[in-house]
Scaffold this motif. Structure first.
Motif, PDB file in Angstrom:
ATOM      1  N   GLY A 196     -26.181 -11.681   2.814  1.00 33.97           N
ATOM      2  CA  GLY A 196     -27.448 -11.403   2.357  1.00 33.97           C
ATOM      3  C   GLY A 196     -28.444 -11.041   3.265  1.00 33.97           C
ATOM      4  O   GLY A 196     -29.225 -10.161   3.320  1.00 33.97           O
ATOM      5  N   ALA A 197     -28.533 -11.577   4.660  1.00 32.49           N
ATOM      6  CA  ALA A 197     -29.254 -11.295   5.540  1.00 32.49           C
ATOM      7  C   ALA A 197     -28.932 -10.115   6.567  1.00 32.49           C
ATOM      8  O   ALA A 197     -29.408  -9.651   7.468  1.00 32.49           O
ATOM      9  N   GLY A 198     -27.623  -9.498   6.204  1.00 35.63           N
ATOM     10  CA  GLY A 198     -27.000  -8.583   7.127  1.00 35.63           C
ATOM     11  C   GLY A 198     -26.660  -8.991   8.567  1.00 35.63           C
ATOM     12  O   GLY A 198     -26.811  -8.058   9.433  1.00 35.63           O
ATOM     13  N   VAL A 199     -26.521 -10.404   8.584  1.00 31.01           N
ATOM     14  CA  VAL A 199     -26.112 -10.625  10.275  1.00 31.01           C
ATOM     15  C   VAL A 199     -24.415 -11.109  10.001  1.00 31.01           C
ATOM     16  O   VAL A 199     -23.857 -11.157   9.116  1.00 31.01           O
ATOM     17  N   GLN A 200     -23.708 -10.936  11.369  1.00 25.83           N
ATOM     18  CA  GLN A 200     -22.535 -11.116  11.315  1.00 25.83           C
ATOM     19  C   GLN A 200     -22.174 -12.644  11.567  1.00 25.83           C
ATOM     20  O   GLN A 200     -22.852 -13.165  12.602  1.00 25.83           O
ATOM     21  N   LEU A 201     -21.421 -13.373  10.908  1.00 21.96           N
ATOM     22  CA  LEU A 201     -20.805 -14.704  11.089  1.00 21.96           C
ATOM     23  C   LEU A 201     -19.683 -14.812  11.398  1.00 21.96           C
ATOM     24  O   LEU A 201     -18.463 -14.151  10.839  1.00 21.96           O
ATOM     25  N   PHE A 202     -19.338 -15.439  12.772  1.00 20.26           N
ATOM     26  CA  PHE A 202     -18.130 -15.771  13.285  1.00 20.26           C
ATOM     27  C   PHE A 202     -17.722 -17.007  13.414  1.00 20.26           C
ATOM     28  O   PHE A 202     -18.614 -18.098  13.357  1.00 20.26           O
ATOM     29  N   THR A 203     -16.254 -17.523  13.479  1.00 19.34           N
ATOM     30  CA  THR A 203     -16.028 -18.848  13.630  1.00 19.34           C
ATOM     31  C   THR A 203     -15.234 -18.976  15.028  1.00 19.34           C
ATOM     32  O   THR A 203     -14.525 -17.938  15.467  1.00 19.34           O
ATOM     33  N   ALA A 204     -15.755 -20.162  15.640  1.00 17.53           N
ATOM     34  CA  ALA A 204     -15.078 -20.313  16.872  1.00 17.53           C
ATOM     35  C   ALA A 204     -13.576 -20.613  16.861  1.00 17.53           C
ATOM     36  O   ALA A 204     -13.276 -22.097  16.891  1.00 17.53           O
ATOM     37  N   PHE A 205     -12.808 -19.728  16.988  1.00 17.28           N
ATOM     38  CA  PHE A 205     -11.252 -20.093  16.962  1.00 17.28           C
ATOM     39  C   PHE A 205     -10.687 -19.225  18.378  1.00 17.28           C
ATOM     40  O   PHE A 205     -10.234 -18.308  18.282  1.00 17.28           O
ATOM     41  N   PRO A 206     -11.018 -20.006  19.204  1.00 14.48           N
ATOM     42  CA  PRO A 206     -10.521 -19.562  20.787  1.00 14.48           C
ATOM     43  C   PRO A 206      -9.037 -19.401  20.800  1.00 14.48           C
ATOM     44  O   PRO A 206      -8.484 -18.244  21.626  1.00 14.48           O
ATOM     45  N   CYS A 207      -8.170 -20.021  20.085  1.00 13.83           N
ATOM     46  CA  CYS A 207      -6.643 -19.868  20.184  1.00 13.83           C
ATOM     47  C   CYS A 207      -6.321 -18.554  19.840  1.00 13.83           C
ATOM     48  O   CYS A 207      -5.111 -18.082  20.574  1.00 13.83           O
ATOM     49  N   ARG A 208      -6.917 -17.589  19.152  1.00  9.15           N
ATOM     50  CA  ARG A 208      -6.631 -16.417  18.878  1.00  9.15           C
ATOM     51  C   ARG A 208      -6.755 -15.772  20.039  1.00  9.15           C
ATOM     52  O   ARG A 208      -5.888 -14.603  19.910  1.00  9.15           O
ATOM     53  N   PHE A 209      -7.378 -15.964  21.146  1.00  9.40           N
ATOM     54  CA  PHE A 209      -7.404 -15.211  22.350  1.00  9.40           C
ATOM     55  C   PHE A 209      -6.356 -15.685  23.198  1.00  9.40           C
ATOM     56  O   PHE A 209      -6.196 -14.924  24.596  1.00  9.40           O
ATOM     57  N   SER A 210      -5.560 -16.446  23.258  1.00 14.33           N
ATOM     58  CA  SER A 210      -4.271 -16.907  24.039  1.00 14.33           C
ATOM     59  C   SER A 210      -3.520 -15.816  23.998  1.00 14.33           C
ATOM     60  O   SER A 210      -2.851 -15.520  23.315  1.00 14.33           O
TER      61      SER A 210
ATOM     62  N   VAL B 192     -21.903  -8.401  19.094  1.00 10.66           N
ATOM     63  CA  VAL B 192     -23.293  -8.493  18.838  1.00 10.66           C
ATOM     64  C   VAL B 192     -23.816  -7.248  19.541  1.00 10.66           C
ATOM     65  O   VAL B 192     -24.820  -6.448  18.944  1.00 10.66           O
ATOM     66  N   ALA B 193     -23.492  -6.845  20.587  1.00 10.64           N
ATOM     67  CA  ALA B 193     -24.060  -5.606  20.984  1.00 10.64           C
ATOM     68  C   ALA B 193     -23.414  -4.231  20.515  1.00 10.64           C
ATOM     69  O   ALA B 193     -23.905  -3.191  20.998  1.00 10.64           O
ATOM     70  N   GLY B 194     -22.578  -4.493  19.608  1.00 13.12           N
ATOM     71  CA  GLY B 194     -22.277  -3.195  18.878  1.00 13.12           C
ATOM     72  C   GLY B 194     -20.798  -2.929  18.744  1.00 13.12           C
ATOM     73  O   GLY B 194     -20.533  -1.703  18.194  1.00 13.12           O
ATOM     74  N   ALA B 195     -19.866  -3.328  19.648  1.00 12.76           N
ATOM     75  CA  ALA B 195     -18.561  -3.027  19.700  1.00 12.76           C
ATOM     76  C   ALA B 195     -17.868  -3.561  18.379  1.00 12.76           C
ATOM     77  O   ALA B 195     -18.229  -4.336  17.606  1.00 12.76           O
ATOM     78  N   GLU B 196     -16.741  -3.059  18.195  1.00 12.31           N
ATOM     79  CA  GLU B 196     -15.948  -3.195  16.934  1.00 12.31           C
ATOM     80  C   GLU B 196     -15.361  -4.834  17.383  1.00 12.31           C
ATOM     81  O   GLU B 196     -14.597  -5.145  18.553  1.00 12.31           O
ATOM     82  N   ARG B 197     -15.013  -5.622  16.312  1.00 11.37           N
ATOM     83  CA  ARG B 197     -14.393  -6.642  16.351  1.00 11.37           C
ATOM     84  C   ARG B 197     -12.777  -6.575  16.526  1.00 11.37           C
ATOM     85  O   ARG B 197     -12.364  -5.757  15.845  1.00 11.37           O
ATOM     86  N   GLN B 198     -12.289  -7.461  17.305  1.00 17.07           N
ATOM     87  CA  GLN B 198     -10.727  -7.282  17.513  1.00 17.07           C
ATOM     88  C   GLN B 198     -10.144  -8.539  16.948  1.00 17.07           C
ATOM     89  O   GLN B 198      -9.745  -8.849  16.111  1.00 17.07           O
ATOM     90  N   ALA B 199     -10.093  -9.662  17.902  1.00 17.99           N
ATOM     91  CA  ALA B 199      -9.594 -11.050  17.889  1.00 17.99           C
ATOM     92  C   ALA B 199     -10.555 -12.036  17.070  1.00 17.99           C
ATOM     93  O   ALA B 199     -10.019 -13.071  16.433  1.00 17.99           O
ATOM     94  N   LEU B 200     -11.830 -11.831  17.306  1.00 21.53           N
ATOM     95  CA  LEU B 200     -12.877 -12.746  16.924  1.00 21.53           C
ATOM     96  C   LEU B 200     -12.581 -13.115  15.450  1.00 21.53           C
ATOM     97  O   LEU B 200     -12.383 -12.082  14.605  1.00 21.53           O
ATOM     98  N   ALA B 201     -12.614 -14.376  14.941  1.00 19.13           N
ATOM     99  CA  ALA B 201     -12.321 -14.955  13.778  1.00 19.13           C
ATOM    100  C   ALA B 201     -13.756 -14.787  13.081  1.00 19.13           C
ATOM    101  O   ALA B 201     -14.841 -14.979  13.514  1.00 19.13           O
ATOM    102  N   THR B 202     -13.833 -14.019  11.828  1.00 22.57           N
ATOM    103  CA  THR B 202     -15.048 -13.939  10.969  1.00 22.57           C
ATOM    104  C   THR B 202     -15.133 -15.350  10.328  1.00 22.57           C
ATOM    105  O   THR B 202     -14.662 -16.250  10.297  1.00 22.57           O
ATOM    106  N   GLY B 203     -16.354 -15.211   9.447  1.00 18.21           N
ATOM    107  CA  GLY B 203     -16.829 -16.467   8.763  1.00 18.21           C
ATOM    108  C   GLY B 203     -15.682 -16.703   7.673  1.00 18.21           C
ATOM    109  O   GLY B 203     -15.376 -17.778   7.357  1.00 18.21           O
ATOM    110  N   GLU B 204     -15.392 -15.633   7.074  1.00 18.19           N
ATOM    111  CA  GLU B 204     -14.341 -15.833   5.918  1.00 18.19           C
ATOM    112  C   GLU B 204     -12.950 -16.575   6.620  1.00 18.19           C
ATOM    113  O   GLU B 204     -12.568 -17.304   6.113  1.00 18.19           O
TER     114      GLU B 204
END
Ligand code: NAD
Lengths: 329, 326
Positions: free
Chosen positions: A112-126, A291-303
């Motif tokens: 609703g607010a047009g912000v991006q919500l991410f979840t802290a799942f660092p293991c994806r970056f291993s 946040v600076a505008g790059a495309e999401r790669q491994a970062l986990a979304t709110g979903e």
């Protein structure tokens, strides 16, 4: 241009790691900290050489672009909603929510607010996990048939032992990382969960032992041990392991098996000293870039966070009903 | 001299034969296999007599050792018990619970010495762990994980691949761990399992089993006939005051690495755990001593029954998708 970030609550110990990551990242500025525990906000602000705000509202009223939320699990929802309403992008500590309705409200608030919500799942970056994913996607073990995971640790104590604030015990704390890896690896949702829990480690009113069995959309089955079963003398904090069984072979990942064994006479203990990549740093770095505008790669979304937490929530339902239960979408 | 007859002269028959040959007070009087050529070859290799029939074998032995494929245990165990013989029977006790019940009843009626050969109890790592856990070394047990397996077992006539004969990876393989768990932690309240057993995959079987024990502990057993990386076992027992772990892939007493094809081919590694006594010897020695002294074997026919019952409950869970209460 540095990305300006604030941290909302240091209740979860991972806040310290994320604060270090922000301080170490040339693209970040840790603008300030707010916490419902104002003494903690003051102490952490001193430690990380930043400003302590006297309320979440005042932090959100500053010119930060993004927040990292590390409150107690059950308090994620109100903080995410506040941050979203202030137009800040959000990285929220796991598990995203302890109740399905909270999760839905968080996803809706961000959208609703047009912000991006991410979840802290660092293991994806291993790098070990990413290599495992590449191998499996390239067909190295043939067709994937089953997965076996563990994410053991020790009891963090404090509010983690208060099911009201934590949303449960070990199963709520330690299910989501590997459930998320399983989703990410396969591209399939976990649709059914069976779980057994126990409390023979700490004999408290919370689960300290948890074993989940999951079925994915594509028929792959999996188990996950999310117990706080590491003894006090264990040489490290715990583990993240994932094995994939296929028609042509097996891949086994032990995510943190990149360590020196340190026999520390002064401490009277044996320790594992990890020298592998700093996955929290890699995750926070992608968050800053997105946040600076790059495309999401491994970062986990709110979903993603919602789906993984829904597995733990289904686990508790299964324990109650003593049968497998569907995971709520 | 204690006179022993072995039935079923495959992998285990030979293993048991080797063990008896190391016992000066034991004589393998005759052996039997329904496959005549196999029996002859075995008899020649070990210089033993091939019995003409089961009755011939029963007439000349005090102890009958059953090493036939699982679905053919009961047909030899029952007449041997009826004939008043002491019987040691390879695990699992039998393929079905009905056959297990028949064996239990026969043993009770005839009061003959009987032991299901759960050899894991005589593997020093498992035996030591059992006694440590029982003596409270890790406190109250909270979580146990066990793993067993490697590649798919190949045997005469490929009977392991036939679920009706072997019971698949749950009944054939992880019954070892299930028996150890029942022995060490006591009764199981509930079991839930997933398996590849019913997927019709050729020479692939895999299972993940979760157990809830009456004492509140949670267990996890992985059984694999899917792992080309060689046979490996491990276990971990976590309690409120400590943890025990063993991993055959990490604790290797002796390892030899050689180049195949006279030094030009790829390398092959074979790990070993050398010991003065082998678990099969210790197991069979225990039984022979029980027969000689009239003591009760430490693995009872009921233990054999309970292990099969638990394994079949896990199979039922994997088949129906339900948790099975015991
Ligand atoms: N304790 C252990 O570690 C262990 C290991 C492997 C197998 N086992 C068990 O031992 C038993 C035998 O397994 P194996 O791997 O030696 O099998 P195998 O196929 O190598 O040998 C079985 C033998 O029995 C003979 N046989 C088959 N049907 C017969 C019948 N009706 N009458 C007489 N002989 C018959 C076959 O000709 C063969 O020689 C099984 O119950 C198995 O589960 C135990």
């Amino acid at each position: 241009m540095k990305v300006k970030v604030g941290i909302m609550s240091f209740a979860h110990l991972h806040a310290d790691s994320y604060a270090h990551c922000l301080k170490a990242n040339p693209n970040a500025e840790l603008v300030g900290i707010a916490d419902h525990d104002s003494a903690r906000a003051q102490a952490k602000a001193r430690e990380f050489e930043t400003q302590a705000f006297d309320s979440y509202e005042s932090l959100l009223a500053s010119d930060i672009q993004a927040v990292i939320i590390c409150s107690e699990n059950a308090r994620h929802a109100p903080l995410v909603q506040m941050a979203a309403a202030s137009g800040k992008h959000i990285l929220c500590e796991k598990p995203l929510m302890t109740k399905l309705d909270d999760g839905k409200a968080m996803l809706a608030a961000a959208q609703g607010a047009g912000v991006q919500l991410f979840t802290a799942f660092p293991c994806r970056f291993s790098p070990a996990f990413q290599q495992m994913m590449r191998l499996i996607h390239a067909g190295a073990i043939g067709e994937l048939l089953a997965l076996r995971g563990t994410n053991r640790g020790s009891n963090p104590g404090g509010w983690f032992n208060d099911p009201e604030l934590a949303g449960g015990g070990a199963m709520m704390d330690h299910t989501v990382h590997v459930a998320d890896l399983m989703r990410r690896l396969t591209g399939h949702e976990i649709v059914e969960v069976y779980a057994e829990t126990g409390n023979n480690m700490f004999h408290g009113a919370f689960d300290d032992t948890a074993m989940l069995t999951m079925t994915l959309q594509n028929g792959v089955f999996a188990t996950l041990d999310s117990s706080w079963s590491r003894p006090k003398t264990f040489p490290t904090w715990g583990d993240v392991t994932l094995a994939a069984i296929g028609t042509r072979g097996v891949v086994e990942m032990d995510m943190f098996a990149q360590y020196l064994v340190y026999y520390d006479d002064r401490a009277g203990r044996v320790k594992q000293l990890f020298w592998g990549d700093h996955i929290d740093y890699l995750m926070v770095d992608e968050f800053l870039r997105v946040v600076a505008g790059a495309e999401r790669q491994a970062l986990a979304t709110g979903e993603d966070g919602y789906r993984a937490a829904a597995v733990a929530i289904a686990g508790y339902e299964s324990v109650k009903r003593r049968e497998p239960v569907p995971v709520q979408a | 001299m204690t006179k022993v007859g072995i039935i079923g002269l495959g992998t285990m028959g030979a293993q048991h034969m080797d063990a008896y040959r190391a016992m000066p007070d034991v004589e393998v009087t005759a052996v039997y296999d329904h496959h005549a050529e196999r029996a002859q070859a075995f008899a020649q290799k070990y210089s033993v007599r091939v019995a003409e029939s089961l009755n011939d074998l029963l007439d000349h032995c005090e102890v009958i050792d059953i090493c036939t494929p699982t679905y053919r245990h009961a047909e030899y165990a029952l007449p041997a018990i009826e004939a008043g013989k002491a019987v040691v029977c390879e695990k699992p006790l039998a393929r079905t619970l009905e056959d297990c019940e028949r064996i239990v009843n026969a043993v009770k009626q005839r009061n003959t010495p009987f032991m299901p050969a759960h050899v894991l109890r005589f593997f020093p790592e498992y035996r030591t762990a059992h006694h440590l856990v029982q003596s409270g070394a890790v406190g109250t047990v909270a979580a146990v994980r066990m793993r067993r397996g490697g590649d798919f077992p190949r045997a005469k006539s490929d009977w392991y691949a036939d679920f009706g004969k072997s019971g698949g990876v749950i009944l054939d393989l992880i019954i070892h761990d299930l028996d150890w768990l029942l022995w060490t932690l006591g009764a199981v309240e509930r079991v839930y399992a997933k398996a590849l057993t019913f997927r019709n995959l050729t020479h692939l079987d895999y299972t993940l089993v979760t157990l809830k024990f009456k004492n509140g502990a949670v267990g996890h057993v992985e059984g694999t006939w899917c792992d080309p990386g060689g046979f490996k076992v491990n276990f971990e027992v976590c309690g409120d005051s400590g943890m025990l772990e063993y991993d055959s892939a990490r604790q290797v007493a002796l390892q030899i690495a050689t180049r195949a094809d006279g030094g030009t081919g790829g390398g092959v590694q074979v790990p070993e755990s050398p010991a003065t006594q082998n678990p099969y010897y210790l197991e069979l020695r225990h039984f022979i001593e029980c027969v000689q002294t009239g003591q009760t074997p430490e693995i009872t026919v009921e233990d054999g029954y309970n292990a099969v019952r638990l394994a079949l409950a896990a199979i039922e869970s994997a088949q129906t998708g339900r948790a099975i209460a015991l």
